[in-house]
Design a protein around this motif. Structure first.
Motif, short mmCIF file in Angstrom:
data_model
loop_
_atom_site.label_atom_id
_atom_site.label_comp_id
_atom_site.label_asym_id
_atom_site.label_seq_id
_atom_site.Cartn_x
_atom_site.Cartn_y
_atom_site.Cartn_z
N PHE A 129 8.05 6.95 -7.03
CA PHE A 129 7.58 6.32 -5.93
C PHE A 129 7.92 7.27 -4.86
N TYR A 161 4.69 9.01 -2.53
CA TYR A 161 4.21 8.37 -1.35
C TYR A 161 5.20 8.78 -0.27
N ASN A 163 6.04 6.87 2.27
CA ASN A 163 6.83 6.01 2.74
C ASN A 163 7.36 5.09 1.49
N GLN A 174 7.56 2.44 -0.82
CA GLN A 174 6.72 1.00 -1.23
C GLN A 174 7.59 0.02 -1.90
N ASP A 200 7.30 -3.18 -1.60
CA ASP A 200 6.69 -4.35 -2.55
C ASP A 200 6.54 -3.97 -3.95
N ALA A 201 6.01 -2.90 -4.16
CA ALA A 201 5.78 -2.28 -5.53
C ALA A 201 7.13 -2.25 -6.41
#
Length: 544
Positions: free
Chosen positions: A126, A130, A132, A134, A136-137
């Protein structure tokens, strides 16, 4: 397993290479061949004891110890290393909470390095994909899928996700040396080198206080008591047991020749006679049904009659087993395996299995169990003689859910509201309150205990429990049926209620857990997450 035995038999010493080794992995199962176990070297892989040792092991395990992986997040390297450390801390925390019994987890879960490994790999993926983090994920994958995939209890799942939010948070990557506890003993270091982080871990205390797990200092008493009970239980299991048939035969022969009988048989006869003398007569369900008929507006009549029937069955089992045990000890009938189990349970002050199979859940020793059983019978008898009480001893019911449903049913029929649209609102009364009449709607209940906290009358809120006081009595609670859409509250803690301190239960044929009763909304000044980490719950009965 028969195939495995055939394979083992096909090997001969003459045709087998001396360097040959067969590695087998298996879950604990009853049908695993004993002969294979006896001729094998047994190995287990268990997490080390202590928070420091647990974190150190995680940090020195694959893939974290792999330099290519550890330095594999080029864009967000600092964030990656901080979150790795935080994740290892979380992994150690969920494992160490198991040492605190039901206040840590309702059930013991085998969280292992595989859960950590897949979570760390997902974290790197992740961060590489990405710009930033993540959160929540990551929280969903780690808390609901990887670790949460092992969790079968909803309240444990709530605790797990609450713990994870403490470690997978923006504060970890934004705050310098983010502290996991108030004292600042445990913090997430601003270090980049692998060896420096290991050295930082070695600086953690050897003895871990329960505060870091979100538990009260009293949790140490629970852990130590649990270890003591385990030792004593193991000692009882390894104790030599003389064959019961020989003891009874010796007892009978001694009485025939005028000698002295065995003391254990005398104890059994004395104890069983004492219990039988204290047991009341069965409830007359037919008369009870005539006095309290099934009516449209009063469901509590049905609750009373059904409870009488359940306690009658349990009373029959206790009387039948004790009567036959006495006859067997005297040599009048044969000793069956069931009676032998009752015999040994009485000697060690445990509830016999045949009683437990027909009983409400209880962890009390035998003497306390009989006293509790008599009190429950007296509660129903008083209800039968004097009419529906103004307040109910909620701990005295065999099937508590039927009582709660009956209360809602009365309200639903009174106001013509579908019962599936109703829930309970709760008003905790003053400790000095004396119940002189029943409430207009709902029921007054008493007899509950708070585990992990106590109730403050002055602040009308949950409060930290006193030192060395594991449980505290809860005041009378007014349970008020209300439409779900009309339920309003401020800051509250959703507190589960259990029948016993063990908390865990199994699903019965009715679809209800044999231990969980209901969840109550209890006012709190502190955030609900504080009490979730504390493992606060309401208990219908204690284990003494």
């Amino acid at each position: 397993m028969p195939e495995l035995e055939k394979i083992c038999e096909s090997f001969s010493v003459e045709h087998t290479n001396s360097e040959f080794r067969l590695w087998l992995t298996s879950y604990p199962v009853e049908y695993f061949s004993v002969s294979v176990l006896q001729n094998s070297v047994k190995m287990t892989n268990e997490p080390p004891k202590g928070l420091r040792a647990n974190i150190h092991r995680s940090f020195t395990s694959d893939p974290i110890t792999n330099e290519e992986f550890f330095e594999g997040c080029k864009v967000q390297s600092v964030r990656f290393k901080k979150l790795i450390f935080s994740l290892c801390f979380f992994h150690a925390l969920v494992q160490e909470r198991r040492n605190y019994g039901p206040i840590g987890w309702n059930r013991l879960y085998e969280f292992n390095e595989t859960d950590l490994r897949i979570s760390v790999v997902q974290l790197q993926n992740f961060l590489n994909e990405y710009p930033n983090v993540q959160f929540d994920a990551l929280r969903y994958l780690t808390g609901e899928c990887n670790y949460g995939g092992r969790v079968t209890d909803d309240w444990d799942r709530r605790c797990l996700t609450t713990c994870l939010r403490k470690f997978y948070t923006k504060s970890v990557i934004k705050t310098s040396n983010f502290k996991f506890d108030k004292a600042g003993v445990y913090c997430c270091p601003d270090l980049k080198e692998y060896d420096q982080i290991l050295e930082h871990i070695q600086g953690f205390p050897l003895i871990t206080k329960p505060e870091i797990f979100g538990l009260h200092e009293n949790a140490d008493l629970i852990r130590e008591r649990q270890e003591s009970e385990l030792i004593l239980h193991s000692v009882l299991k390894t104790q030599d047991r003389v064959d019961l048939w020989e003891k009874i035969q010796f007892n009978n022969d001694s009485k025939t020749t005028g000698g002295e009988g065995g003391s254990s048989e005398d104890l059994i006869l004395t104890f069983s006679t004492d219990i039988l003398n204290k047991l009341p007569n069965k409830f007359d369900v037919t008369l009870a049904l005539e006095k309290y008929p099934t009516t449209y507006n009063q469901s509590m009549n049905t609750v009373l009659v059904q409870e009488m029937g359940r306690f009658n069955k349990l009373l029959d089992v206790i009387k039948f087993s004790l009567t036959n045990l006495q006859r067997s000890v005297k040599g009048l009938i044969l000793m069956s395996n069931e009676l032998e189990e009752v015999y040994h349970s009485i000697l060690v002050s445990k509830i016999p299995v045949v009683w437990a199979n027909s009983s409400y859940p209880s962890l009390k020793p035998l003497g306390s169990y009989i006293k509790d059983f008599l009190q429950r019978m007296a509660f129903l008898q008083k209800w039968y003689i004097h009419g529906t009480p103004n307040s109910f001893w909620i701990s005295g019911f065999y099937f508590t859910q039927a009582f709660l449903t009956g209360s809602q049913q009365n309200f639903a029929r009174k106001f013509q509201i579908p019962i599936d649209l109703l829930t309970f609102d709760y008003k905790i009364m003053d400790r000095k309150m004396i119940v002189s009449s029943a409430p207009e709607n709902g029921v007054y209940v008493y007899g509950l205990f708070l585990d992990g906290a106590r109730w403050s009358n002055k602040k009308s809120s949950l409060k930290e429990c006193k030192a060395k006081q594991l449980y505290s009595r809860m005041p009378i609670i007014h349970m008020i049926p209300i439409k779900k859409e009309d339920l309003k509250f401020d800051t509250v803690y959703l507190c589960p209620m259990y029948k016993t301190a063990e908390r865990k239960g199994t699903l019965s044929t009715t679809g209800h857990s044999t231990n969980f009763v209901i969840a109550l909304w209890i006012p709190t000044i502190k955030q609900p997450e504080h009490w979730i980490m504390r493992g606060v719950a309401l208990l219908c009965q204690l284990s003494q």
